[in-house]
Design an enzyme around this catalytic site. Structure first.
Site, PDB file in Angstrom:
ATOM      1  N   THR A  31     -92.029  46.880 -43.313  1.00 50.51           N
ATOM      2  CA  THR A  31     -92.858  48.057 -44.107  1.00 50.51           C
ATOM      3  C   THR A  31     -93.592  47.593 -45.511  1.00 50.51           C
ATOM      4  O   THR A  31     -94.582  48.171 -45.638  1.00 50.51           O
ATOM      5  CB  THR A  31     -92.030  49.184 -44.365  1.00 50.51           C
ATOM      6  OG1 THR A  31     -91.004  48.643 -45.595  1.00 50.51           O
ATOM      7  CG2 THR A  31     -91.379  49.789 -43.296  1.00 50.51           C
ATOM      8  N   CYS A  35     -87.098  49.025 -52.377  1.00 46.47           N
ATOM      9  CA  CYS A  35     -86.568  50.147 -52.961  1.00 46.47           C
ATOM     10  C   CYS A  35     -85.026  49.624 -53.783  1.00 46.47           C
ATOM     11  O   CYS A  35     -84.737  48.476 -53.845  1.00 46.47           O
ATOM     12  CB  CYS A  35     -85.721  50.797 -51.619  1.00 46.47           C
ATOM     13  SG  CYS A  35     -86.970  51.244 -50.470  1.00 46.47           S
ATOM     14  N   CYS A  69     -87.703  56.333 -54.554  1.00 48.54           N
ATOM     15  CA  CYS A  69     -86.750  56.090 -55.431  1.00 48.54           C
ATOM     16  C   CYS A  69     -87.296  55.394 -56.592  1.00 48.54           C
ATOM     17  O   CYS A  69     -86.604  55.196 -57.542  1.00 48.54           O
ATOM     18  CB  CYS A  69     -85.770  55.172 -54.664  1.00 48.54           C
ATOM     19  SG  CYS A  69     -86.279  53.482 -54.309  1.00 48.54           S
TER      20      CYS A  69
END
Length: 360
Positions: A31, A35, A69
């Site tokens: 992707t 995170c 996040c």
């Protein structure tokens, strides 16, 4: 330089352990996003994960910060309180698993109201305090079973009141009894086959009770590896002839002209399935199967349809956990702004599926 992905670090990110926020960030090669360990996004495959000590390292390697996040931000005071609550839950499960924290007592311990703790904990961890406790109890019982302990020992380890409660919880989450899980899923017999379609390859797998997996992709070996990872100790047999009646409606749906999709969609609804999930996931999946061919719903609309209007994020997670593509049409769920959002088998496939369906 990337950090070593140790078992402890993998456990931290796969269990969304907020206590490790600030210690490292993880990036997903498929992707291009990095995170916090506590991010509520779907857990990636371990082979797709790269760790960095800090956001600057991930960004230097070309990864983008997750908008969910916000790993580039410092840990806020509110997050510190959530980490404290999480640590209290973990400690109680280690020392006295039979008496987990109540929401009121946990809120008092961190100095917040019950509603504020519930809301903030859920936002940062991706699970409510009760759901997090339940997930950790199941994880402890699973670890005990995998280490060869008896079902009775695993019952005590997870803080379940009886072996019946453990059987029920394990069966809901994994589709097998604790005894079967202890043996790694041995005893399951699954037939599968791979078919070439206009949208790429589709793998269809079924037990004697119904379709248990439907995945899309471009690499047959990767599709089989994914199936093996899900059912690592089951007996898998590639058998296109025997699987024909199960797979035919799925393949026909992917191959059919737009004018034929309504009929093909009805054939998909008639397929029996053998999938396991939580009660909430099953409610979401049932709502998805009720969306007519050619129509879409937002995550909020699905949440409202199942009587949980504030659970849009949980609906999205249930869509991501859907093991049977097309049979449960999670591609028909879009964002509030009309954007396609994520799709486990690729945004381009989602776009093509919707365009074909809208032409019916």
């Amino acid at each position: 330089m990337p950090l070593t992905l140790t078992d402890a670090r993998w456990t931290a990110l796969s269990t969304r352990d907020a206590q490790h926020d600030g210690r490292f960030v993880y990036a997903v090669t498929t992707t291009g996003i990095y995170c916090r360990p506590s991010c509520g996004a779907r857990t990636p495959r371990r082979s797709h994960v790269v760790l960095f000590a800090a956001p600057v390292g991930a960004e230097a390697a070309g990864f983008r910060a997750c908008r969910r996040c916000r790993p580039q931000d410092e840990v806020a005071p509110s997050a510190a309180r959530v980490h404290q609550a999480q640590a209290l839950i973990d400690e109680r499960l280690r020392t006295d698993p039979d008496t987990p924290w109540t929401l009121e007592a946990l809120a008092d311990a961190v100095g917040w109201s019950r509603s504020h703790l519930q809301r903030t904990f859920t936002r940062l961890i991706g699970l409510s305090p009760r759901a997090y406790t339940d997930a950790q109890r199941v994880a402890r019982a699973k670890a005990a079973l995998q280490s060869g302990q008896t079902v009775l020992a695993a019952t005590f380890e997870g803080g379940f009141g009886s072996s019946h409660a453990l059987y029920t919880r394990i069966d809901e989450a994994f589709g097998m009894t604790p005894g079967t899980y202890r043996r790694g899923g041995a005893g399951l017999h699954i037939r599968y086959a791979i078919f070439d379609t206009a949208l790429g390859l589709v793998l269809v797998a079924a037990t004697e009770r119904g379709v248990c997996a439907t995945t899309l992709g471009d690499d047959a070996d990767a599709l089989v590896a994914d199936l093996q990872a899900r059912f690592h100790a089951a007996t898998l047999r590639r058998d296109a002839a025997a699987l024909g009646p199960w797979a035919e409606p799925i393949v026909r749906y992917l191959a059919g002209a737009p004018t034929q999709l309504s009929e093909a969609g009805r054939a998909l609804l008639a397929l029996p399935t053998d999938v396991r999930g939580t009660a909430f996931q099953h409610r979401v999946w049932a709502a998805l199967r009720a969306i007519p061919v050619g129509e879409t719903r937002t995550y909020g609309e699905v949440a409202a349809a199942i009587g949980r209007p504030t659970s849009s994020r949980a609906v999205a997670q249930a869509c991501g956990a859907n093991p049977v593509a097309l049979v449960v049409p999670c591609h028909r769920v879009i964002g509030q702004d009309g954007q396609l959002r994520g799709y486990r088998w690729g945004a381009e496939r989602k776009r093509q599926l919707l365009e074909r369906e809208r032409a019916t």
